[in-house]
Design an enzyme around this catalytic site. Structure first.
Site, PDB file in Angstrom:
ATOM      1  CE  LYS A 147      37.874  35.010  41.927  1.00  0.00           C
ATOM      2  NZ  LYS A 147      37.824  36.337  42.562  1.00  0.00           N
ATOM      3  CG  PHE A 155      41.592  34.114  48.070  1.00  0.00           C
ATOM      4  CD1 PHE A 155      42.553  33.494  47.297  1.00  0.00           C
ATOM      5  CD2 PHE A 155      41.268  35.425  47.785  1.00  0.00           C
ATOM      6  CE1 PHE A 155      43.174  34.167  46.265  1.00  0.00           C
ATOM      7  CE2 PHE A 155      41.875  36.111  46.751  1.00  0.00           C
ATOM      8  CZ  PHE A 155      42.832  35.474  45.987  1.00  0.00           C
ATOM      9  CG  ASP A 156      45.328  36.637  48.431  1.00  0.00           C
ATOM     10  OD1 ASP A 156      44.137  36.833  48.132  1.00  0.00           O
ATOM     11  OD2 ASP A 156      46.252  36.785  47.618  1.00  0.00           O
ATOM     12  CB  ALA A 167      35.017  32.722  44.210  1.00  0.00           C
ATOM     13  CG  ASP A 172      35.144  32.598  49.390  1.00  0.00           C
ATOM     14  OD1 ASP A 172      34.594  32.954  48.326  1.00  0.00           O
ATOM     15  OD2 ASP A 172      36.289  32.958  49.712  1.00  0.00           O
ATOM     16  CE1 TYR A 205      22.027  56.085  43.933  1.00  0.00           C
ATOM     17  CE2 TYR A 205      20.202  55.209  45.216  1.00  0.00           C
ATOM     18  CZ  TYR A 205      21.509  55.646  45.146  1.00  0.00           C
ATOM     19  OH  TYR A 205      22.297  55.637  46.257  1.00  0.00           O
ATOM     20  CG  HIS A 222      51.084  37.744  47.713  1.00  0.00           C
ATOM     21  ND1 HIS A 222      50.552  37.999  48.942  1.00  0.00           N
ATOM     22  CD2 HIS A 222      50.046  37.397  46.924  1.00  0.00           C
ATOM     23  CE1 HIS A 222      49.245  37.813  48.901  1.00  0.00           C
ATOM     24  NE2 HIS A 222      48.914  37.452  47.682  1.00  0.00           N
TER      25      HIS A 222
HETATM   26  N1  F0G Z   1      37.443  34.289  47.559  1.00  0.00           N
HETATM   27  C1  F0G Z   1      38.157  33.519  46.727  1.00  0.00           C
HETATM   28  C2  F0G Z   1      38.166  32.037  46.914  1.00  0.00           C
HETATM   29  C3  F0G Z   1      38.878  34.110  45.692  1.00  0.00           C
HETATM   30  O1  F0G Z   1      39.594  33.329  44.867  1.00  0.00           O
HETATM   31  C4  F0G Z   1      38.854  35.514  45.536  1.00  0.00           C
HETATM   32  C5  F0G Z   1      39.622  36.171  44.487  1.00  0.00           C
HETATM   33  C6  F0G Z   1      38.092  36.264  46.438  1.00  0.00           C
HETATM   34  C7  F0G Z   1      37.388  35.617  47.434  1.00  0.00           C
HETATM   35  C8  F0G Z   1      38.005  37.772  46.344  1.00  0.00           C
HETATM   36  O2  F0G Z   1      37.209  38.139  45.290  1.00  0.00           O
HETATM   37  O3  F0G Z   1      38.741  39.361  43.740  1.00  0.00           O
HETATM   38  O4  F0G Z   1      36.243  39.613  43.592  1.00  0.00           O
HETATM   39  O5  F0G Z   1      37.493  40.598  45.485  1.00  0.00           O
HETATM   40  N2  F0G Z   1      40.501  35.579  43.813  1.00  0.00           N
HETATM   41  C9  F0G Z   1      41.264  36.095  42.706  1.00  0.00           C
HETATM   42  C10 F0G Z   1      42.324  35.106  42.331  1.00  0.00           C
HETATM   43  C11 F0G Z   1      41.773  37.494  42.864  1.00  0.00           C
HETATM   44  O6  F0G Z   1      43.160  35.441  41.461  1.00  0.00           O
HETATM   45  O7  F0G Z   1      42.320  33.974  42.814  1.00  0.00           O
HETATM   46  P1  F0G Z   1      37.440  39.499  44.471  1.00  0.00           P
END
Ligand code: F0G
Length: 458
Positions: free
Chosen positions: A256, A122-123, A215, A213, A70, A448
């Site tokens: 990613k 990002f969305d 990723a 950010d 843990y 979407h």
């Molecule tokens: N920031 C960016 C730039 C992203 O592309 C994503 C996710 C996230 C944050 C959120 O991360 O999915 O681990 O919660 N992008 C994916 C995509 C879902 O298809 O572009 P997550």
């Protein structure tokens, strides 16, 4: 020099082969929304590059050594060491995925009335800003609006606009500057080190934290070595470190560039901020040494982070993306230029001029790719970004009607991209056959993912 791909498949997954009739039925069942199609009816799944890559034999081997205790498990320390090798921050907190990192960090930095400024949110990132009652403001650089130009860093933030907001009447409301590297919402384009340096200086002079950010930090670093003068001789690892050094903190989905099906981290220097995040992580994700992840995943991540900055791997990723872009263009479909690494963005607006934005040409192309080829992908256009009235009619279109073909890491090869090219060529031969769409159901947020649509019969 002859090209040698730096890996082979060690385990394979057969892909479903479906008929056009089956796919038409599936589209109907799915309310013509690719997110609703079961994956066993999808042949090539280019919906996301997130958590969809293949793990390596070394990742699997390390996973066998997972320590699932843990608190303070050995797997956590191996994970933290691998992160710290790239991300030089005092505090690293694992969480289960990127949006959890967003929720936790933004809750500490933002609140009602605050502003988050980004090159492009990002969305889910935007959703996490807005659910706190804060405003998400995108300031992409002007070069980003020319989809065809070969400008190397169209992912940059607009520095002049950033300065103007910070020194204007709303400046005191800015709670964070968030640089998305690479800029996913902006065509997967990279951000230059020069742009991060300048944003960092501006952020410091206004006392606002600069957050990455990150990723796709490794892909951004690779494109810096390829495109930014002065970095040709740097290793991708040194470029990635430089980017993190310039910021005050970072969130990174490791689904990613962590080469893993799950995981993310929050990294910050500031101990008081880290403390606030830690309380939230313990309450909602898990103890600070696992954050909702198994030891198994922490090991996969640690090894993934050791692999992802390998120049041979990154060069291969660039080659694959460029090849897919070339297949699309040879089929007569324009793509956002220059190609990034994690996805190819098709210009659906240009391919389907018979469809106005109110008939969602990006969505129409995404549905056509599934119908004609079993290829799943998503639109980045008016269905995602446009404004609707109460009757679900489009009142303000998105600036572009794009479709993203995301590239899962180490999964597909040239033959699959050739297939995508062939399906695109079929569609491009007679684009007027592609019907437009109307929305039949649209939730107010994250539309979407959840909407239903139907083709408009001609
Ligand atoms: N920031 C960016 C730039 C992203 O592309 C994503 C996710 C996230 C944050 C959120 O991360 O999915 O681990 O919660 N992008 C994916 C995509 C879902 O298809 O572009 P997550």
């Amino acid at each position: 020099m002859p090209y040698l791909r730096p890996f082979v498949a060690a385990v394979v997954r057969p892909i479903p082969i479906t008929t056009r009739e089956q796919r038409i039925q599936e589209l109907d069942r799915a309310g013509h929304n690719p997110f609703n199609i079961p994956a066993d009816m999808v042949s090539l799944d280019l919906l996301s590059d997130s958590g969809t890559g293949a793990v390596s034999i070394d990742q699997q081997a390390w996973a066998q050594r997972a320590d699932e205790r843990y608190a303070g498990a050995e797997s956590f320390y191996r994970f933290r060491e691998a992160v710290r090798d790239i991300v030089p921050y005092r505090h690293i907190l694992p969480v289960h995925q990127g949006r959890a990192a967003e929720r936790v960090l933004f809750s500490a930095l933002l609140g009602p009335g605050k502003i988050s400024i980004s090159n492009t949110h990002f969305d889910t990132t935007r959703a996490n800003v807005e659910r706190l009652g804060a405003q998400a403001l995108d300031l992409p650089c002007p070069e980003a609006s020319d989809l065809d130009s070969e400008e190397p860093f169209k992912g940059n933030i607009d520095l002049e606009a950033l300065k103007n907001v910070l020194s204007g009447p709303d400046g005191h409301r800015v709670g964070q500057i968030l640089l998305t590297i690479t800029n996913n919402g902006g065509g997967g384009q990279p951000v230059s080190i020069a742009n991060i340096e300048a944003a960092s200086a501006i952020a410091r002079s206004h006392g606002v934290p600069l957050i990455l950010d990150a990723a796709r930090f490794a892909e951004n670093a690779w494109l810096v070595t390829r495109r930014e003068p002065g970095y040709q001789d740097w290793t991708p690892r040194d470029v990635a470190r430089r980017a993190f050094e310039l910021a005050d903190g970072a969130i990174a989905s490791l689904k990613k560039d962590g080469l893993s099906p799950e995981g993310a981290f929050i990294g910050v220097h500031d101990s008081e901020l880290a403390d606030r995040c830690e309380v939230d992580v313990i309450a909602t994700e898990g103890f600070r040494t696992y954050g909702g992840l198994t030891g198994h995943t922490l090991e996969i991540l640690a090894q993934g982070l050791r692999e992802v900055l390998d120049p041979h791997y990154l060069a291969d990723r660039e080659r694959e993306a460029s090849f897919l872009a070339e297949c699309a263009r040879n089929a007569g479909v324009s793509t956002v230029q220059p190609a990034g690494l994690h996805g190819i963005y098709l210009n659906a607006g240009r391919l389907l001029p018979h469809l106005g934005p109110e008939q969602f040409p990006g969505h129409a192309l995404a549905c056509a790719l599934y119908r004609e080829g079993g290829i799943r992908c998503s639109e980045l256009g008016s269905l995602y970004l446009g404004e609707l009235n109460e009757h679900n009619q489009l009142v303000k279109p998105a600036p572009f009607e794009l479709v993203r073909l995301a590239l899962p890491r180490r999964v597909y090869d040239h033959s699959h991209w050739e297939y995508v090219g062939e399906v695109l060529a079929e569609i491009a031969k007679d684009p007027e056959q592609v019907p437009g769409y109307r929305i039949t159901h649209a939730p107010k947020v994250l539309r979407h993912f959840r909407c239903r649509t139907e083709p408009v019969t001609l």
